[in-house]
Write an enzyme that holds these catalytic residues in place. Structure first.
Site, PDB file in Angstrom:
ATOM      1  N   ARG A  96     -14.935 -23.020  16.725  1.00  0.00           N
ATOM      2  CA  ARG A  96     -14.317 -21.797  16.166  1.00  0.00           C
ATOM      3  C   ARG A  96     -13.014 -22.188  15.381  1.00  0.00           C
ATOM      4  NH1 ARG A  96     -14.705 -17.884  20.701  1.00  0.00           N
ATOM      5  NH2 ARG A  96     -15.881 -18.968  22.284  1.00  0.00           N
ATOM      6  N   GLY A 105     -12.514 -12.160  12.801  1.00  0.00           N
ATOM      7  CA  GLY A 105     -13.590 -11.907  12.203  1.00  0.00           C
ATOM      8  C   GLY A 105     -13.906 -12.315  10.941  1.00  0.00           C
ATOM      9  N   MET A 107     -13.665 -15.357   9.799  1.00  0.00           N
ATOM     10  CA  MET A 107     -14.058 -16.784   9.353  1.00  0.00           C
ATOM     11  C   MET A 107     -15.291 -17.236  10.518  1.00  0.00           C
ATOM     12  SD  MET A 107     -11.021 -18.987   8.179  1.00  0.00           S
ATOM     13  CE  MET A 107      -9.882 -18.386   9.625  1.00  0.00           C
ATOM     14  N   ARG A 363      -3.409 -14.560  21.973  1.00  0.00           N
ATOM     15  CA  ARG A 363      -2.626 -14.664  20.838  1.00  0.00           C
ATOM     16  C   ARG A 363      -1.821 -13.135  20.901  1.00  0.00           C
ATOM     17  NH1 ARG A 363      -7.904 -13.472  17.063  1.00  0.00           N
ATOM     18  NH2 ARG A 363      -8.335 -11.186  17.820  1.00  0.00           N
ATOM     19  N   HIS A 481     -14.248  -6.129  15.895  1.00  0.00           N
ATOM     20  CA  HIS A 481     -13.280  -6.784  15.034  1.00  0.00           C
ATOM     21  C   HIS A 481     -12.803  -5.751  13.914  1.00  0.00           C
ATOM     22  CE1 HIS A 481     -15.333 -10.876  15.698  1.00  0.00           C
ATOM     23  NE2 HIS A 481     -13.987 -10.983  16.091  1.00  0.00           N
ATOM     24  N   SER A 793      22.992  -2.172 -11.148  1.00  0.00           N
ATOM     25  CA  SER A 793      21.923  -1.763 -10.172  1.00  0.00           C
ATOM     26  C   SER A 793      20.622  -2.293 -10.937  1.00  0.00           C
ATOM     27  CB  SER A 793      21.788  -0.201 -10.161  1.00  0.00           C
ATOM     28  OG  SER A 793      20.408   0.059  -9.449  1.00  0.00           O
ATOM     29  N   THR A 796      14.277  -2.937 -11.308  1.00  0.00           N
ATOM     30  CA  THR A 796      13.422  -4.159 -11.069  1.00  0.00           C
ATOM     31  C   THR A 796      12.018  -3.819 -11.728  1.00  0.00           C
ATOM     32  OG1 THR A 796      13.269  -3.645  -8.770  1.00  0.00           O
ATOM     33  CG2 THR A 796      14.416  -5.755  -9.432  1.00  0.00           C
ATOM     34  N   CYS A 860      17.398  -0.492  -7.548  1.00  0.00           N
ATOM     35  CA  CYS A 860      16.910   1.060  -7.490  1.00  0.00           C
ATOM     36  C   CYS A 860      15.523   0.824  -8.143  1.00  0.00           C
ATOM     37  CB  CYS A 860      17.674   1.699  -8.234  1.00  0.00           C
ATOM     38  SG  CYS A 860      17.542   1.404  -9.830  1.00  0.00           S
ATOM     39  N   TYR A 880      23.525  -2.786  -1.788  1.00  0.00           N
ATOM     40  CA  TYR A 880      22.433  -1.584  -1.287  1.00  0.00           C
ATOM     41  C   TYR A 880      21.003  -1.713  -1.700  1.00  0.00           C
ATOM     42  CZ  TYR A 880      23.400   0.732  -5.588  1.00  0.00           C
ATOM     43  OH  TYR A 880      23.432   1.081  -6.890  1.00  0.00           O
TER      44      TYR A 880
HETATM   45  C1  PEP Z   1      13.575   0.296 -13.260  1.00  0.00           C
HETATM   46  O1  PEP Z   1      13.303   0.077 -14.380  1.00  0.00           O
HETATM   47  O2  PEP Z   1      13.454  -0.446 -12.215  1.00  0.00           O
HETATM   48  C2  PEP Z   1      14.027   1.420 -12.957  1.00  0.00           C
HETATM   49  C3  PEP Z   1      14.420   1.998 -11.851  1.00  0.00           C
HETATM   50  O3  PEP Z   1      14.159   2.414 -13.952  1.00  0.00           O
HETATM   51  P1  PEP Z   1      12.604   3.322 -14.756  1.00  0.00           P
HETATM   52  O4  PEP Z   1      11.701   2.960 -13.309  1.00  0.00           O
HETATM   53  O5  PEP Z   1      12.969   4.581 -14.658  1.00  0.00           O
HETATM   54  O6  PEP Z   1      12.377   2.739 -15.774  1.00  0.00           O
END
Ligand code: PEP
Ligand code: MG
Length: 902
Positions: A96, A105, A107, A363, A481, A793, A796, A860, A880
């Site tokens: 197994r 399920g 493998m 498990r 499964h 902030s 990303t 953000c 935050y």
């Molecule tokens: C970002 O760029 O991460 C952002 C929050 O701004 P927007 O998505 O409005 O470009």
């Protein structure tokens, strides 16, 4: 010399539950159960390291492996007083798979390895049960030819069917011809003939003989299990679950015990608590005279384990508690031992061979979100686990399901019922019927909500299950499964709706005299297991007091704040309900997207298409009251809480009027002709708008735009202060890469601030000034940015875009190829890339703090609501995270767990 093999069993056990990485989950827990003194048939685990070496060597075993296997087999033989391949007293084994984390399920498994022309007569003589021996042999032939001889050899069946289907068809034909209802009705003679025909078919179809040498079978099975790590199903599952390719699978070779030796033998699967509700009741299914695969494959409707497990589908079948009370009592004791030991709900597999109970697996069991919450709270209240463990028991990702929609109970009362089945996955869902995994994927891609309707739950359907809003099957039990998979994903799912007759060729679903076709709408209540006609209204799950209690405890551990990204006062209210501690991102330009925004949008367009400063100022003056009103209303909802107001960041191309009607309207408003509007629009067109005239750049070119917004913010605040409110605005500058941009903007903000204090005759109007960090350059010169910025902030979304050089608007065309080819293991726009984007954040944190030790730091981008990214933010020292309202509970829990785990 690397040690590849670790033994387990009543006499000698080398591993334990902590060694999941090396032994896989199954191997580690078999070792642990053996050490606990539970009845585990002896065996050994070949390590995941060996699997990786096997692939490094070009799918060849390391030189020392076969010798190690032989030694380990000898140890088992001594314990069992049997011999592998012996003609009088043959030992049979199972092979197994078992990865670090369970991949139900996905493998392969091969049972009854070691049966061949030499060992068959001996086993018959020993057991006196010829039927059983040939039933075991036909199972070996079916599994082995499919897994080892076809799939592992990567043979693509020319007729699209594959050997297993051919053999299944032969067996079904035989049953039909002879009038056998069940496999167990097949006579011994017929079973024997079937085995011979199977082997002949294999030779014809695959052009090789079925191996008759036990050692060849064993090594073939071990290699095939390794290879199944890179099988199609396993690969898809790993992509979806973000499981790295280099974990590898272990192989567990274990003495066979047989649940198919007659009426005193059985096999089953159980959960130490109810995986659907979390109730503290032993829950499971079993089959008499069967092997384990029969329960999970959903071929027969399994019997209930006990009274608590009885439901409308299985009520007529005897429970294990009724049929074998002594063995049930033993199993119940084992359930208690395992729960007390692991302090978590266990998913166990057992087999009863001629009145003796054996444990084949345990498990941590997959569960619905509701069950996870209830079990964590119950175990905490029973003193089994502490608060921290309780908080960590709920995967933040599944919180979504707890807050997920259910079928509106008022509508459900009068809805037309189609069929009932077992409630395998929670919540409600409506969608259009499709009958294949491929169709589910295709329809979902064209934005249709589909319900995947299948005869039985089958791990091959993994992609389709993922794409479907819900899954409905005619056969299979709660432990099949695919039911496990659906539950793991929190996907609405009903299995075992036995009254359905499905015809995949005509794409029809019949229930009694009623017929449904592909594309028809149905609605599932996965919590009750009921299917309804049509598309029923959904309702948000009611706020559950137990959930609130859980979150309060979780919050007590959290050190990061959780804010929200909203752009309207209405959404701000919703976010407060979810526990937002402020707004981390108010995208000013979004106020022009919503409903009732035609007029302000028109004014914005007018401003954008203005040519002279004077023309623009007129448009800005007209726009001002709208901006002020929206900001004021939002600050009021968020009174006393920080509100980060971002200055306008419109990619201009999104706002230029496209339709002739809108263009003419602008022309009239500006007193220019259409031609001129088109000319000005053309001038605004950019090749790369995402890195074009947006963000702070707009305010550098047109400072009056900044001035209008900041004045609107300060006037709104001043008026709120005069009515006794406490607005806490944070003015944020987007898309910056140079501290001088901040100096430039800050000067305007300062001037406006002074002017408003004067105008309203107030002493103080507190605010903060800060910037987004969205461009790698800004992160690298964070020490300089922090001279002006009181807060950073991390945006990303853009930071990922600009670090990877991947356009956020265009990744759809290639991201799947990156994932499929394992160049990336996840989409970096969903989960933060800690390696590079994360490094930039860490650099910015360090350099920003050097200039301004008390600088406030947050995130953000979309990642603020992704659990793994939230964990990273905690480690990076952010104060935050900010995310959309519905993800706030997820972020709160992830932040609490980050604090506990760090
Ligand atoms: C970002 O760029 O991460 C952002 C929050 O701004 P927007 O998505 O409005 O470009
Ligand atoms: Mg951005």
């Amino acid at each position: 010399m690397t040690k590849y093999i670790y033994e387990f069993g009543p006499k000698r056990t080398e591993g334990d539950a902590t060694q999941k990485n090396l032994l896989g989950g199954k191997g580690a827990n078999l070792a642990e159960m053996a050490t606990l003194g539970l009845p585990v048939p002896p065996g050994f685990t070949i390590s995941t390291e060996c699997c990786n070496h096997y692939f490094d060597l070009g799918k060849r075993f390391p030189d020392t492996l076969e010798v190690e296997v032989t030694c380990a087999m000898e140890n088992i033989e001594k314990q069992m007083d049997m011999k592998f391949g012996d003609k009088n007293n043959p030992l049979l084994v199972s092979c197994r798979s078992g990865a670090r984390s369970s991949m139900p399920g996905m493998m392969e498994t091969i049972l009854n390895v070691g049966l061949c022309s030499t060992t068959i007569p001996g086993l018959i003589a020993k057991t006196g049960n010829e039927w059983f021996v040939f039933d075991a042999y036909r199972r070996l032939i079916m599994m082995y030819s499919d897994v080892v001889m076809e799939k592992a050899e990567q043979i693509k069946p020319a007729d699209g069917m594959g050997i297993r289907l051919h053999l299944e068809m032969m067996m079904n034909n035989l049953k039909n011809d002879k009038g056998y209802d069940n496999d167990t009705d097949i006579s011994t003679e017929d079973m024997k003939t079937l085995c011979a025909r199977f082997k002949k078919k294999i030779h014809e179809y695959l052009n090789v003989e079925f191996p008759d040498d036990p050692q060849e079978q064993l090594m073939g099975a071990i290699g095939a299990v390794f290879k199944s790590w890179n099988g199609r199903r396993a690969l898809s599952y790993r992509r979806i679950e973000h499981i790295p390719d280099n974990w590898g699978t272990a192989v567990n070779v274990q003495t066979m015990v047989f649940g198919n030796m007659g009426e005193t033998s059985a096999t089953g699967v159980a959960f130490s608590r109810d995986p659907a509700t979390g109730n503290n009741t032993f829950y499971g299914e079993w089959l008499i005279n069967a092997q384990g695969e029969d329960v999970v494959a959903g071929i027969r409707t399994p019997n209930p384990l006990n009274n608590d497990t009885k439901n409308s589908q299985n009520r007529h079948l005897p429970s294990l508690e009724e049929a074998m009370p002594k063995l049930y009592a033993q199993l119940f004791d084992i359930r208690n031992i395992l729960e007390a030991h692991y302090r978590d709900m266990q998913d166990i597999e057992f087999t009863i061979q001629e009145g003796h109970l054996y444990m084949l697996q345990c498990r941590v069991g997959k569960r619905t979100a509701t069950a996870a919450l209830n079990m964590a709270m119950d175990m905490y209240e029973q003193g089994m686990i502490d608060e921290k463990t309780m908080v960590c028991r709920l995967d933040p990702k599944v919180l979504d399901d707890l807050l997920h929609p259910i079928v509106d109970p008022a509508v459900e009362k009068t809805a037309v019922k189609v069929v009932e089945g077992l409630p395998a996955g929670p919540g409600g869902a409506w969608g259009q019927i499709v009958f294949s995994s491929e169709d589910a994927v295709r329809w979902a891609k064209s934005d249709k909500r589909v319900i995947l309707v299948r005869e039985e739950t089958n791990p091959e359907d993994i992609e389709g299950m993922r794409s479907a809003a819900a899954v409905l099957t005619a056969r299979g039990g709660m432990t099949s499964h695919a039911a496990l998979v659906a539950r793991g994903w929190g996907k609405c799912c009903i299995v075992g709706a036995g009254a359905m007759k499905i015809n995949t060729e005509t794409k029809e679903l019949r229930v009694g005299s009623r017929v449904f076709h592909e594309g028809d709408f149905i609605t599932l209540n996965g919590t009750k297991g009921v299917v309804y006609e049509g598309r029923l209204k959904m309702k948000d799950a009611l706020e559950n007091p137990r959930f609130q209690q859980f979150m309060t405890i979780a919050d007590s551990f959290r050190t990061m704040e959780v804010r929200t990204n909203v752009d309207t006062p209405e959404d701000a209210k919703i976010a407060l309900g979810f526990g937002a501690q402020g707004i981390g991102l108010f995208r000013t330009e979004h106020m022009f997207y919503g409903s009732d925004s035609d007029h302000p949008l028109f004014l914005l367009r007018k401003m954008i298409l203005s040519k002279s400063k004077e023309e623009r100022q007129v448009a800005l003056d007209e726009l001002f009251p709208f901006v002020k009103q929206e900001i004021s209303a939002t600050l009021l909802v968020m009174d006393n809480l920080p509100v980060t107001l971002r200055l306008l960041d419109p990619p201009l191309h999104e706002f230029v009027p496209q339709s002739l009607e809108n263009q003419q309207e602008i022309a009239n408003a500006l007193g220019i002709d259409l031609e001129e509007v088109l000319k000005r629009s053309a001038l605004l067109k950019e090749s790369n708008p995402m890195i074009g005239h947006r963000g702070v750049r707009l305010g550098i070119t047109f400072p009056e735009i900044t001035r209008m917004q900041v004045t609107a913010i300060f006037e709104a605040c001043a008026e709120l202060i005069q009515t006794g409110k406490h607005p806490l605005p944070e003015i944020m500058v987007p898309v910056t890469c140079n501290e001088k941009e901040l100096e430039f903007t800050h000067k305007i903000v300062n001037e406006c601030h002074g002017a408003i204090l004067n105008k309203y005759g107030i002493q103080a109007l507190p605010y903060q000034f800060g910037t987004m960090i969205e461009i790698p350059r800004a992160a690298l010169i964070a020490d300089k940015m922090a001279k002006y910025a009181q807060f950073f902030s991390f945006g990303t979304n853009d930071l990922t875009q600009m670090t990877f050089g991947f356009s956020r608007d265009d990744i759809g065309s290639f991201m799947n190829d990156y994932i499929d080819n394992a160049i990336l293991s996840f989409d970096p726009f969903e989960t933060l890339d800690q390696e590079a984007v994360g490094s930039l954040i860490e650099i910015a944190v360090e350099r920003g703090r050097k200039t301004r030790p008390d600088i406030k730091l947050g995130i953000c981008g979309e990642h603020g609501g992704d659990p793994a990214s939230v964990m990273f933010c905690h480690r990076a020292g952010l104060s935050y995270v900010s995310c959309s309202p519905y993800r706030i509970p997820i972020a709160r829990l992830a932040a609490a767990q980050a604090a506990i785990l760090n």
